[in-house]
Write a protein that holds these residues in place. Structure first.
Motif, PDB file in Angstrom:
ATOM      1  N   THR A 182      27.784  42.494 -26.453  1.00  0.00           N
ATOM      2  CA  THR A 182      27.459  42.149 -25.076  1.00  0.00           C
ATOM      3  C   THR A 182      27.356  43.348 -24.145  1.00  0.00           C
ATOM      4  O   THR A 182      26.500  43.371 -23.260  1.00  0.00           O
ATOM      5  N   SER A 225      30.031  38.690 -29.485  1.00  0.00           N
ATOM      6  CA  SER A 225      29.689  38.528 -28.069  1.00  0.00           C
ATOM      7  C   SER A 225      29.987  37.099 -27.602  1.00  0.00           C
ATOM      8  O   SER A 225      30.497  36.883 -26.490  1.00  0.00           O
ATOM      9  N   PHE A 256      28.864  44.596 -15.683  1.00  0.00           N
ATOM     10  CA  PHE A 256      28.531  43.360 -14.991  1.00  0.00           C
ATOM     11  C   PHE A 256      29.130  43.312 -13.587  1.00  0.00           C
ATOM     12  O   PHE A 256      28.581  42.651 -12.706  1.00  0.00           O
ATOM     13  N   LEU A 286      24.108  39.159 -15.710  1.00  0.00           N
ATOM     14  CA  LEU A 286      24.612  37.862 -16.165  1.00  0.00           C
ATOM     15  C   LEU A 286      23.864  36.716 -15.485  1.00  0.00           C
ATOM     16  O   LEU A 286      23.664  35.659 -16.099  1.00  0.00           O
ATOM     17  N   THR A 344      23.058  39.711 -23.385  1.00  0.00           N
ATOM     18  CA  THR A 344      24.085  38.944 -22.675  1.00  0.00           C
ATOM     19  C   THR A 344      24.037  37.445 -22.929  1.00  0.00           C
ATOM     20  O   THR A 344      24.985  36.741 -22.588  1.00  0.00           O
ATOM     21  N   THR A 361      27.105  35.920 -24.837  1.00  0.00           N
ATOM     22  CA  THR A 361      28.313  35.877 -24.010  1.00  0.00           C
ATOM     23  C   THR A 361      28.239  34.749 -22.987  1.00  0.00           C
ATOM     24  O   THR A 361      29.225  34.034 -22.757  1.00  0.00           O
TER      25      THR A 361
END
Length: 664
Positions: free
Chosen positions: A34, A78, A95, A102, A129, A132
């Motif tokens: 991730t 992830s 992030f 995200l 991403t 995740t």
């Protein structure tokens, strides 16, 4: 030193397939994590791995399964991170600093659900991403792993196959000429760098340009000279004619002063770098690259650019877009002014003319400036109607017209590097100024960009077709290098002057690739006739069907073409084959006209090579016909063709090879 390192590295890869599998697994897993995956350029790594497969240094199925397994494990980790830490992921770098990373994945996942995991692996902005986010949104392990495994199985070949095709093309090109490989790599790097730079610069300007412009405008107000210019360009209530005129005069005057100052100070162009790059490109030249580069350079020829400019101007007037038409005229007028002014004040000679002894220099290239102005400002007009997220594609399309044309003219020796860079920079500055002025004064009326794009493409294709019919052949002939013919007395050639002719095939940077074992004094027609009478036949031609057959794992040698080879920038002129009975192999005979003539009767002297080719399957996916450098032609292979002719065997530069002289 660098080539030795690469050779050693490839040797290590071949000798340690187990370690290579571990490296592939770790790389694919890390690329799928991730946070790490956001940093690692996964597409580039997989493409490079595919290139190694195409070159035959890595086995396909091993690389495929190791990369797919690594992708599954990396995405599973992830997903686990998202399941365990949930919203805490938002507080972790990167992030915390870039929450939009995200946010894009959350929007993608909400829109597509479980399918988002399957397709997200192929979608760049959410690639690192989406697993995740799936964990953060409590997707079940079962559903996630099904999508994860299926997507990894599809993802590996989707990213490996383009690299494999590129590596295989390099392999084929290297069999023709090493200089062709260097040129392919240069073009690939140039296009990649152009894409990366345009994308970064457009996004940077979209994010910060409004603030920069506003600060500059407020700073300039009240200043005696800069204030009226900035107000003229950036204030919609003011006319921009005065500001554009002043800036145009300043730009052109600055360039002229720089050019005249360099000339007065004895800093004559071309510089050492210009001349070095010119000779570098001359070493890269091959007949096929010449043909493609002449066509590419023709895309920016005045015969193509001027009709396009006139049609766009007429269309803008017809559509009643006076602001756009006025700014388009400002772009064209500046380009014409550079052409007339620099030709008058700065006498110019092309790189080819200077290399042949013509005095002078070219600074800057008005051709490069006009190309940048036309395609650059056309992109400004079109991009204004496109969504901000996709505007970089419009500017990239313009860059893919301007940059290849400039590169092609450098390759052909039409311009110097300094000349080209100065011309492109001048055009880019003026396009930027015009773009700011246009977007400040045309906020109410937008150009119908789809119709403008359609008309521009139609005109561009039509003018390109006319150029191909009317001027391409003449330009191809004009840009071809003309070898210097050497005249040798017949007896002197026979006794000793045969040493003056090439004895080894020369490739890029003078690398010796193959020995010439024959010298034939006579016509190519008589040579081919004698060879046919003794069992030789014309080589299978290089065509689309033959190249496509290379993609078959089961193909006969007779069906595969004999690829041409390059000696000192020239393709072989005579290419014949003789198949070995009972074996899937063939002898290939090649002759080059090296511009040597016998005194008196003007008979050409040809140099030739003999090689044995065999089939070599690669990855059970395609097949190549490659030369076996360890096999030498038997004595009786060619002797019947020279029967009753004067012949002589001599020792050449390579003590392990003999050269046969044949005189008709």
């Amino acid at each position: 030193m660098q080539s030795e390192f690469v050779t050693a590295l490839l040797g290590w890869v071949t000798a340690h397939p187990g370690w290579m599998g571990a490296v592939i697994f770790i790389t694919a897993a890390a690329e799928s994590l991730t946070i790490v995956g956001v940093i690692i350029p996964g597409a580039l790594i997989m493409f490079s791995l595919g290139a190694l497969i195409g070159l035959g240094h890595v086995e396909f199925w091993s690389a495929y399964w190791w990369s797919a397994l690594g992708a599954v494990v990396g995405d599973a980790i992830s997903f686990w991170i998202g399941r365990v830490f949930h919203q805490g992921v938002r507080r972790v770098w990167p992030f915390a600093k870039h929450p939009e990373m995200l946010a894009r994945s959350e929007e993608f996942f909400r829109k597509h659900g479980g399918k988002g995991v399957l397709f997200g692996r192929f979608f760049g902005p959410v690639r690192g991403t989406i697993p995740t986010v799936a964990g953060m949104m409590d997707m079940t392990w079962r559903n996630f792993m099904i999508a994860n495994v299926v997507s990894a199985i599809l993802w590996a070949p989707a990213y490996l196959i383009p690299g494999m095709a590129f590596g295989a093309s390099l392999e084929i090109a290297s069999r023709v000429a090493g200089r062709l490989v260097v040129l392919i790599l240069l073009v690939a790097v140039l296009l990649w760098a152009t894409t990366w730079l345009v994308r970064r610069m457009v996004r940077l300007f979209q994010a910060h340009a409004p603030v920069w412009v506003r600060h500059f405008y407020h700073w300039s107000q009240g200043r005696r000279f800069i204030g009226p210019i900035s107000a003229s360009l950036l204030d919609p209530s003011r006319g921009e004619l005065r500001g554009l005129a002043i800036l145009a005069v300043l730009l052109l005057g600055s360039i002229v002063l720089v050019g005249l100052s360099l000339s007065a100070a004895g800093q004559q162009l071309p510089s050492g770098l210009d001349q070095s790059l010119y000779h570098f490109f001359q070493e890269l030249r091959t007949p096929w690259a010449d043909a493609w580069m002449v066509f590419t350079a023709g895309l920016g020829d005045y015969w193509v650019i001027l009709p396009l400019s006139v049609v766009v101007l007429g269309w803008l007037i017809w559509q009643r877009r006076p602001v756009a038409a006025w700014h388009w005229l400002a772009a064209l007028g500046f380009g014409m002014a550079t052409n007339l002014l620099f030709r008058w004040l700065l006498p110019s000679s092309s790189a080819t003319e200077v290399a042949l002894g013509a005095p002078g220099y070219a600074f800057p290239s008005s051709h490069a400036t006009l190309n940048m102005l036309v395609f650059g400002f056309l992109a400004v007009l079109i991009a204004r109607g496109v969504s901000p997220a996709r505007r970089w594609l419009v500017y990239l399309a313009a860059a893919f017209m301007v940059v290849p044309v400039a590169f092609a003219r450098l390759y052909l020796g039409v311009h110097w590097l300094t000349d080209t860079l100065a011309g492109l920079s001048l055009g880019l500055i003026w396009v930027t100024v015009l773009g700011l002025a246009y977007n400040s004064h045309a906020t109410a009326v937008a150009v119908p960009w789809r119709r403008l794009l359609a008309y521009s493409l139609i005109v561009l294709l039509a003018t390109d077709a006319i150029y191909l019919i009317a001027r391409y052949d003449a330009d191809l002939q004009r840009y071809q290098s003309q070898p210097v013919t050497r005249v040798i007395a017949r007896e002197r050639w026979w006794q000793d002057d045969w040493r003056r002719l090439p004895q080894q095939r020369l490739d890029f940077r003078g690398n010796r690739r193959q020995d010439f074992v024959l010298q034939w004094a006579g016509s190519s027609e008589d040579l081919e006739k004698r060879l046919r009478e003794t069992g030789w036949e014309s080589a299978p031609p290089v065509n689309l069907r033959g190249l496509l057959l290379c993609l078959s794992p089961q193909v006969e040698l007779r069906e595969l073409p004999v690829l041409p080879q390059i000696h000192d920038g020239s393709e072989d002129d005579v290419r014949m084959v003789r198949y070995v009975p009972g074996a899937n192999a063939r002898w290939v005979l090649r002759f080059w006209d090296v511009a040597a003539r016998l005194k008196g009767d003007n008979v050409p002297v040809w140099v030739g090579s003999v090689s044995r080719q065999k089939l070599e399957p690669r990855m059970r996916l395609f097949t190549l016909a490659i030369d076996d450098p360890q096999t030498r032609a038997p004595v009786d292979l060619l002797a019947p063709a020279w029967k009753e002719l004067r012949s002589r065997t001599v020792k050449g530069a390579n003590p392990n090879e003999q050269i046969t002289l044949i005189a008709n």
